[in-house]
Design a protein around this motif. Structure first.
Motif, PDB file in Angstrom:
ATOM      1  N   ASP A  62       0.811  -1.222   0.000  1.00 34.15           N
ATOM      2  CA  ASP A  62       0.000   0.000   0.000  1.00 34.15           C
ATOM      3  C   ASP A  62       0.840   1.266   0.000  1.00 34.15           C
ATOM      4  O   ASP A  62       0.364   2.332   0.394  1.00 34.15           O
ATOM      5  N   TRP A 150      -9.698   1.685  -1.657  1.00 35.66           N
ATOM      6  CA  TRP A 150      -9.097   2.524  -0.619  1.00 35.66           C
ATOM      7  C   TRP A 150     -10.165   3.087   0.299  1.00 35.66           C
ATOM      8  O   TRP A 150     -11.280   3.410  -0.128  1.00 35.66           O
ATOM      9  N   MET A 182      -5.369   1.667   2.103  1.00 36.37           N
ATOM     10  CA  MET A 182      -5.832   0.539   1.301  1.00 36.37           C
ATOM     11  C   MET A 182      -6.673  -0.397   2.173  1.00 36.37           C
ATOM     12  O   MET A 182      -6.251  -0.784   3.265  1.00 36.37           O
TER      13      MET A 182
END
Length: 451
Positions: A62, A150, A182
């Motif tokens: 992420d 997200w 994320m």
């Protein structure tokens, strides 16, 4: 994230927690890979000396900046926000019946991420403990161009005795150094690590994918392609969760302890065809016991209707367990002449029946019934003189109305809004007589044909 393990920090310690992170990293709030995020005691809010056992930066997926071109088109099968209208979950927490409604709202919200304006979907999470509103969260989600989803923040409202006790856990990406987080990789693999919340001092979760390509028992049969993840929380506690295609968050906990798991999802579990006669009869019997004056004959009728329906149709295991438990509680309360528990158990029986109808009816039709259910409950609780329950009933009406109002005609919508505002004012000033007076009209505004 739709984990209701929110740490309720005393406001006085929030700044200290953020500063503690900054002392390790050179910045406040947003913890980067390699930072020391100190363990914080869940009960006291005190920051300890120990650091959380965070994953190495090399395991995280992420860290790249997401690009959002069409953010509200969420197609990720493990986080199907745009394609799932409503998911009902059930179980128990601290030994008390726990039930949630997770609905995708028609409205979106623009989130400012450092000058980039991202349109996010809004998911309404409503948790009920013992049938009564316990927590509400408005979660914001967006899908990046690579297919990852997200988390852009949430507005949290924790309730006690029908009124908001606090809003702890509220955060928004782009504010107070909070980054987008994320919540689901595009193609999760075993060992992937990502932060679903990354604002220490307010919210923090680090997730590690443990298993992929699992087959799990769904409400109506096996579901392929599920994953299991391991979550690390700010207090140092951990828990496992399962996510499944067509459902998103599928289960947390286990049958022997705290549990929150999918009961039914629409449209994933829906089927064509009219409402079965047996379910229609159960619905009528369940509404009949909601009036609070439950006799042995009423209880016998709803038990008989439940037995006939259960034997005639496929019923998800969790819903079957809940209905049996709640009917037993209703039986015990009626026998003991416990009016308060009779009301609570009868309400849960009615909620369970509405959930079962999602199998055959559109979400809007079921939500219309839920609105009528809460309007009836408003009248019952006002008559009983329960101020906290009345306040919670109005909140429950407002939440369902958020899901219904965009598809309701102008004149009707105006009438509902006017009476609902009046009910809120009556609840706030504890005018139970006025609340009781308004309840029948609220039910009638959106009345469905008699079943």
């Amino acid at each position: 994230m739709n984990s209701r393990r929110k740490l309720l920090w005393p406001e006085a310690v929030l700044g200290a927690v953020v500063l503690a992170v900054g002392a390790c990293s050179g910045g406040a709030g947003n913890a980067r890979a390699g930072d020391c995020v100190h363990v914080v005691d869940e009960q006291t809010g005190e920051t300890g000396k120990d650091c959380l056992p965070l994953a190495p930066e090399s395991d995280r997926v992420d860290l790249a900046q997401p690009k959002f071109t069409d953010p509200t088109r969420i197609t990720n099968p493990l986080h199907p926000t745009a394609e799932t209208d409503q998911v009902v979950m059930g179980g128990q927490t601290d030994g008390e019946p726990f039930r949630t409604e997770v609905s995708t709202l028609p409205s979106t919200k623009i989130i400012d991420l450092g000058g980039a304006r991202v349109q996010a979907l809004t998911s309404q999470y409503v948790a009920f403990a013992g049938g009564r509103v316990h927590e509400v969260a408005l979660d914001r989600y967006a899908q990046a161009d690579d297919g990852s989803v997200w988390y852009l923040g949430e507005d949290v409202f924790n309730y006690e005795d029908g009124v908001v006790a606090d809003t702890e856990g509220t955060w928004q990406a782009g504010r107070d150094n909070a980054p987008a987080a994320m919540i689901m990789p595009a193609h999760p693999e075993r060992g992937d690590v990502y932060r679903t919340e990354n604002l220490p001092g307010v919210v923090f979760e680090e997730v590690t994918v443990k298993q992929t390509d699992r087959t799990v028992d769904g409400p109506y049969g096996p579901v392929k392609g599920a994953i299991t993840v391991h979550e690390l929380h700010l207090d140092g506690s951990t828990e496992d969760k399962t996510f499944a295609p067509g459902y998103g968050e599928f289960s947390t906990g286990n049958d022997g302890g705290d549990l929150e798991a999918v009961s039914l999802a629409a449209p994933t579990d829906t089927r064509q065809g009219p409402l079965p006669t047996e379910l229609r009869n159960l619905d009528r019997a369940a509404r009949a016991v909601q009036d609070g004056e439950v006799t042995a004959a009423d209880l016998g009728a709803v038990r008989d209707a439940w037995t006939v329906y259960r034997d005639s149709d496929a019923v998800p295991k969790l819903l079957a367990t809940q209905m049996t438990r709640d009917l037993d509680s209703l039986d015990e309360a009626v026998t003991a002449k416990d009016g308060q528990e009779t009301l609570a158990a009868a309400l849960r029986v009615a909620q369970n029946t509405s959930d079962l109808r999602l199998r055959y009816e559109p979400v809007r039709t079921v939500d219309l019934d839920r609105f009528a259910l809460w309007a009836r409950q408003l009248g019952i609780d006002a008559s009983a003189g329960d101020e906290g329950a009345v306040a919670g009933d109005v909140t429950s009406l407002e939440l369902v109305w958020e899901r219904l109002k965009n598809d309701t005609g102008g004149a009707v919508a105006a009438a509902v809004t006017t009476d609902l505002n009046a009910a809120r004012a009556a609840a706030d000033r504890k005018d139970l007589a006025k609340a009781e007076e308004l309840a029948p009209g609220l039910a009638e505004h959106l009345a469905q044909p008699t079943r």
